[in-house]
Design a protein around this motif. Structure first.
Motif, PDB file in Angstrom:
ATOM      1  N   ILE A  86       0.809  -1.216   0.000  1.00 56.09           N
ATOM      2  CA  ILE A  86       0.000   0.000   0.000  1.00 56.09           C
ATOM      3  C   ILE A  86       0.846   1.272   0.000  1.00 56.09           C
ATOM      4  O   ILE A  86       0.485   2.265  -0.623  1.00 56.09           O
ATOM      5  N   ASN A  87       1.994   1.245   0.675  1.00 57.15           N
ATOM      6  CA  ASN A  87       2.841   2.431   0.694  1.00 57.15           C
ATOM      7  C   ASN A  87       3.415   2.729  -0.691  1.00 57.15           C
ATOM      8  O   ASN A  87       3.514   3.881  -1.109  1.00 57.15           O
ATOM      9  N   LYS A  88       3.774   1.656  -1.418  1.00 54.45           N
ATOM     10  CA  LYS A  88       4.273   1.847  -2.783  1.00 54.45           C
ATOM     11  C   LYS A  88       3.149   2.335  -3.696  1.00 54.45           C
ATOM     12  O   LYS A  88       3.364   3.178  -4.567  1.00 54.45           O
ATOM     13  N   SER A  89       1.944   1.802  -3.509  1.00 49.22           N
ATOM     14  CA  SER A  89       0.793   2.241  -4.306  1.00 49.22           C
ATOM     15  C   SER A  89       0.499   3.701  -4.036  1.00 49.22           C
ATOM     16  O   SER A  89       0.233   4.488  -4.953  1.00 49.22           O
ATOM     17  N   LEU A  90       0.543   4.078  -2.750  1.00 48.83           N
ATOM     18  CA  LEU A  90       0.300   5.470  -2.365  1.00 48.83           C
ATOM     19  C   LEU A  90       1.313   6.386  -3.027  1.00 48.83           C
ATOM     20  O   LEU A  90       0.956   7.427  -3.591  1.00 48.83           O
ATOM     21  N   PHE A  91       2.597   6.000  -2.980  1.00 48.90           N
ATOM     22  CA  PHE A  91       3.649   6.830  -3.565  1.00 48.90           C
ATOM     23  C   PHE A  91       3.438   6.998  -5.060  1.00 48.90           C
ATOM     24  O   PHE A  91       3.580   8.098  -5.606  1.00 48.90           O
ATOM     25  N   LEU A  92       3.070   5.908  -5.742  1.00 46.68           N
ATOM     26  CA  LEU A  92       2.880   5.957  -7.192  1.00 46.68           C
ATOM     27  C   LEU A  92       1.724   6.877  -7.566  1.00 46.68           C
ATOM     28  O   LEU A  92       1.885   7.769  -8.405  1.00 46.68           O
ATOM     29  N   PHE A  93       0.556   6.681  -6.960  1.00 41.79           N
ATOM     30  CA  PHE A  93      -0.602   7.509  -7.301  1.00 41.79           C
ATOM     31  C   PHE A  93      -0.381   8.972  -6.913  1.00 41.79           C
ATOM     32  O   PHE A  93      -0.809   9.890  -7.617  1.00 41.79           O
ATOM     33  N   ASP A  94       0.295   9.188  -5.789  1.00 44.49           N
ATOM     34  CA  ASP A  94       0.587  10.558  -5.369  1.00 44.49           C
ATOM     35  C   ASP A  94       1.520  11.235  -6.363  1.00 44.49           C
ATOM     36  O   ASP A  94       1.345  12.411  -6.693  1.00 44.49           O
ATOM     37  N   SER A  95       2.502  10.503  -6.866  1.00 47.25           N
ATOM     38  CA  SER A  95       3.449  11.062  -7.836  1.00 47.25           C
ATOM     39  C   SER A  95       2.770  11.370  -9.163  1.00 47.25           C
ATOM     40  O   SER A  95       3.048  12.397  -9.799  1.00 47.25           O
ATOM     41  N   ILE A  96       1.868  10.482  -9.597  1.00 46.99           N
ATOM     42  CA  ILE A  96       1.130  10.715 -10.842  1.00 46.99           C
ATOM     43  C   ILE A  96       0.266  11.971 -10.722  1.00 46.99           C
ATOM     44  O   ILE A  96       0.266  12.836 -11.608  1.00 46.99           O
ATOM     45  N   GLY A  97      -0.458  12.083  -9.611  1.00 48.75           N
ATOM     46  CA  GLY A  97      -1.290  13.268  -9.394  1.00 48.75           C
ATOM     47  C   GLY A  97      -0.456  14.530  -9.338  1.00 48.75           C
ATOM     48  O   GLY A  97      -0.817  15.565  -9.908  1.00 48.75           O
ATOM     49  N   LEU A  98       0.688  14.451  -8.673  1.00 46.20           N
ATOM     50  CA  LEU A  98       1.580  15.604  -8.553  1.00 46.20           C
ATOM     51  C   LEU A  98       2.050  16.072  -9.927  1.00 46.20           C
ATOM     52  O   LEU A  98       2.007  17.266 -10.241  1.00 46.20           O
ATOM     53  N   GLY A  99       2.497  15.117 -10.747  1.00 44.28           N
ATOM     54  CA  GLY A  99       3.007  15.466 -12.072  1.00 44.28           C
ATOM     55  C   GLY A  99       1.949  16.094 -12.955  1.00 44.28           C
ATOM     56  O   GLY A  99       2.170  17.145 -13.578  1.00 44.28           O
ATOM     57  N   ILE A 100       0.775  15.483 -12.998  1.00 43.54           N
ATOM     58  CA  ILE A 100      -0.286  15.971 -13.888  1.00 43.54           C
ATOM     59  C   ILE A 100      -0.832  17.314 -13.417  1.00 43.54           C
ATOM     60  O   ILE A 100      -0.999  18.244 -14.216  1.00 43.54           O
ATOM     61  N   PHE A 101      -1.098  17.452 -12.126  1.00 45.50           N
ATOM     62  CA  PHE A 101      -1.695  18.693 -11.634  1.00 45.50           C
ATOM     63  C   PHE A 101      -0.728  19.873 -11.709  1.00 45.50           C
ATOM     64  O   PHE A 101      -1.151  21.016 -11.866  1.00 45.50           O
ATOM     65  N   THR A 102       0.562  19.598 -11.591  1.00 49.47           N
ATOM     66  CA  THR A 102       1.546  20.674 -11.757  1.00 49.47           C
ATOM     67  C   THR A 102       1.475  21.249 -13.164  1.00 49.47           C
ATOM     68  O   THR A 102       1.521  22.474 -13.369  1.00 49.47           O
ATOM     69  N   ILE A 103       1.334  20.368 -14.146  1.00 47.68           N
ATOM     70  CA  ILE A 103       1.242  20.804 -15.540  1.00 47.68           C
ATOM     71  C   ILE A 103      -0.075  21.540 -15.790  1.00 47.68           C
ATOM     72  O   ILE A 103      -0.107  22.536 -16.516  1.00 47.68           O
ATOM     73  N   MET A 104      -1.148  21.067 -15.177  1.00 45.19           N
ATOM     74  CA  MET A 104      -2.434  21.764 -15.307  1.00 45.19           C
ATOM     75  C   MET A 104      -2.322  23.195 -14.773  1.00 45.19           C
ATOM     76  O   MET A 104      -2.796  24.148 -15.388  1.00 45.19           O
ATOM     77  N   GLY A 105      -1.690  23.336 -13.608  1.00 41.34           N
ATOM     78  CA  GLY A 105      -1.518  24.663 -13.017  1.00 41.34           C
ATOM     79  C   GLY A 105      -0.658  25.575 -13.874  1.00 41.34           C
ATOM     80  O   GLY A 105      -0.927  26.778 -13.994  1.00 41.34           O
ATOM     81  N   THR A 106       0.375  24.998 -14.483  1.00 44.00           N
ATOM     82  CA  THR A 106       1.252  25.784 -15.360  1.00 44.00           C
ATOM     83  C   THR A 106       0.484  26.303 -16.571  1.00 44.00           C
ATOM     84  O   THR A 106       0.600  27.477 -16.950  1.00 44.00           O
ATOM     85  N   GLU A 107      -0.303  25.429 -17.176  1.00 42.08           N
ATOM     86  CA  GLU A 107      -1.084  25.814 -18.355  1.00 42.08           C
ATOM     87  C   GLU A 107      -2.097  26.907 -18.017  1.00 42.08           C
ATOM     88  O   GLU A 107      -2.269  27.871 -18.771  1.00 42.08           O
ATOM     89  N   ILE A 108      -2.753  26.783 -16.877  1.00 42.84           N
ATOM     90  CA  ILE A 108      -3.736  27.785 -16.454  1.00 42.84           C
ATOM     91  C   ILE A 108      -3.047  29.128 -16.191  1.00 42.84           C
ATOM     92  O   ILE A 108      -3.559  30.183 -16.558  1.00 42.84           O
ATOM     93  N   GLY A 109      -1.876  29.090 -15.569  1.00 43.44           N
ATOM     94  CA  GLY A 109      -1.119  30.317 -15.334  1.00 43.44           C
ATOM     95  C   GLY A 109      -0.681  30.978 -16.627  1.00 43.44           C
ATOM     96  O   GLY A 109      -0.713  32.214 -16.758  1.00 43.44           O
TER      97      GLY A 109
END
Length: 203
Positions: A86-109
């Protein structure tokens, strides 16, 4: 549906699963798990929209977001026993969300014609503050305030996005490349145990 929309949905799903996993690790009831999943998925984007004056905030304009979160919550709940590590799963999904949402924020800015420093700040906030809210609600010190490579990955990814944008490269290539880069930075930091130095004062 554009690539931007697809990535946005994937980011919501990834962060909702991430929030669900943390809440289940804390042994919360189903309602608590859903609330943490919801806060993790929309927290960063909501704060971003409030600060830039986008009203109503993004998930109020698109109720489908709630269904994506609900579906992710149900998925994580049903397959919680399958997520053996579960800790590895958490890290993976958290990293995916981090990467995608950072790009979304950049595009909106970028679309709002903000200064590059403001764009990077908004991108970092969009990517990381859902996790901050999640950790606070779960009574943990947020990852962003610990020594893990977290916000640093957001800053680097957003800066590279802006650099590539100046060369007028296809937006789809930029989205995918920089999202993968942020995820890769997190994974490499984990594998090689890379971290920022911590500061403390002797009593």
């Amino acid at each position: 549906m554009t690539l931007f929309n697809v990535l946005d949905i994937l980011g919501i799903i990834a962060f909702a699963i991430s929030g669900s996993l943390v809440a289940m690790r804390k042994k919360m009831d189903p309602f608590g798990v859903f609330i943490i999943a919801f806060a993790t998925a929309v927290g960063g984007g909501t704060l971003r929209d409030v600060l830039i004056g986008a009203h109503p905030v993004f998930w109020m304009k698109n109720p489908a977001v709630i269904y994506y979160i609900l579906g992710s919550f149900i998925f994580a709940t049903i397959f919680r026993k399958k997520l053996k590590y579960i800790n590895k799963s958490l890290f993976l999904f958290d990293s995916i969300g981090l990467g995608i949402f950072t790009i979304m924020g950049t595009e909106i800015g970028l679309n709002a014609n903000f200064h590059p420093i403001i764009i990077i700040s908004i991108a970092t906030m969009t990517g990381s503050f859902g996790g901050v809210i999640r950790d606070i609600l779960c009574n943990e010190i947020p990852i962003i305030f610990r020594k893990e490579i977290y916000a640093t990955a957001c800053v680097l990814g957003s800066a590279i996005f802006l650099a590539l944008h100046n060369f007028e490269i296809n937006s789809g290539i930029i989205y995918v490349t920089t999202s993968i880069l942020i995820i890769a930075i997190r994974l490499i930091a984990l594998k090689f145990k890379l971290s920022l130095p911590t500061f403390y004062a002797k009593e």
